[in-house]
Design an enzyme around this catalytic site. Structure first.
Site: not given
Ligand code: NAP
Length: 244
Positions: A144, A157, A159-161
């Protein structure tokens, strides 16, 4: 020079989510074979699998909680057994947390660090023996912009990234000589369910679409020339250049 992903085996975590689903569709269009690794929301996972099937690709769907150590430590071997190989790992699963620093509980600390750092760390370790057998070995970790910046109310969040980005840099250098490419992609606000937690101030307008992140992932996967990209920061086309 563009190379093909035809018949390459790609593992995507968080494949039922916004960015994960778009990445799956992108690599399916390129003819890759795909494992949807982990996920608690079966409806979303199956919806992603259905999209992949529209491209004539039969996905391997492996639902499960990546926070569960048994699932985490066995899923890569199961995928390798199913396909006979693994070429690419995309660590995309992640969770967000929005709370003032002083109100962040230890349970939240452990939960976020587990999914956002430990899970990709373990999956990278597990997949390396398989990647060593591949001529297209690649790991992409979705971090991120907060791997570089610090937003208020996102201490854990952030710190983790930072941690994810940190170990990815070390890993990239450790396996570089083996022709295993390791990248971080650091998106700003992407229009998915997660952004409702991380950036409740954003409403959709001017936000990055998941398909745009998938395009960048595809660019990294289909270029294996002498120009090696380490990490990519993706900012929103916001009116204020400091707002990503
Ligand atoms: N959206 C943003 O603005 C943004 C910006 C920067 C970075 N990111 C990063 O992009 C990545 C994808 O995020 P997204 O925006 O697409 O969010 P999202 O739609 O909420 O997708 C997150 C995915 O992670 C899975 N997940 C979470 N905990 C899990 C667990 N314990 N076991 C298995 N699967 C798990 C969820 O699956 P389930 O729901 O089925 O558990 C879901 O499919 C993340 O790493 C996020 O930090 C997002």
């Amino acid at each position: 020079m563009k190379v093909t992903l035809k018949d390459k085996v790609v593992v995507v975590t968080g494949a039922g989510g916004g960015i994960g689903s778009a990445i799956c569709e992108g690599v399916a269009k390129e003819g890759a074979r795909i494992a949807l690794c982990g996920g608690n929301n079966l409806e979303k996972l199956n919806a992603s699998a259905d999209i992949i099937r529209e491209y004539g690709v039969d996905p391997y769907v492996l639902p499960g909680d990546l926070a569960n150590m048994d699932f985490l430590t066995t899923c890569i071997d199961k995928i390798a057994q199913h396909f006979g190989r693994i070429d690419i790992l995309i660590n995309n699963a992640g969770i967000a947390h929005n709370a003032p620093f002083e109100e962040t509980k230890m349970e939240d600390f452990d939960r976020i660090m587990n999914i956002n750092v430990k899970v990709p760390f373990v999956l990278c370790q597990k997949v390396l023996p398989y990647l060593r057998e591949s001529n297209h070995a690649t790991i992409i970790n979705i971090a991120s912009v907060v791997a570089h910046k610090g937003y208020v109310n996102q201490a854990i969040y952030t710190a983790s990234k930072h941690a994810l980005h940190g170990f990815t840099k070390s890993l990239a250098n450790e396996v570089y000589a083996e022709n295993i490419r390791v990248h971080t992609v650091c998106p700003g606000g992407v229009f998915t369910d997660m952004v409702k937690v991380t950036r409740p101030d954003l409403t959709g307008e001017d936000m990055i679409m998941p398909e745009e992140i998938a395009d960048i992932v595809l660019f990294l996967l289909t270029r294996r020339g002498n120009a090696v990209i380490d990490d990519i920061c993706v900012r929103r086309a916001a009116k204020n250049p400091f707002d990503v």
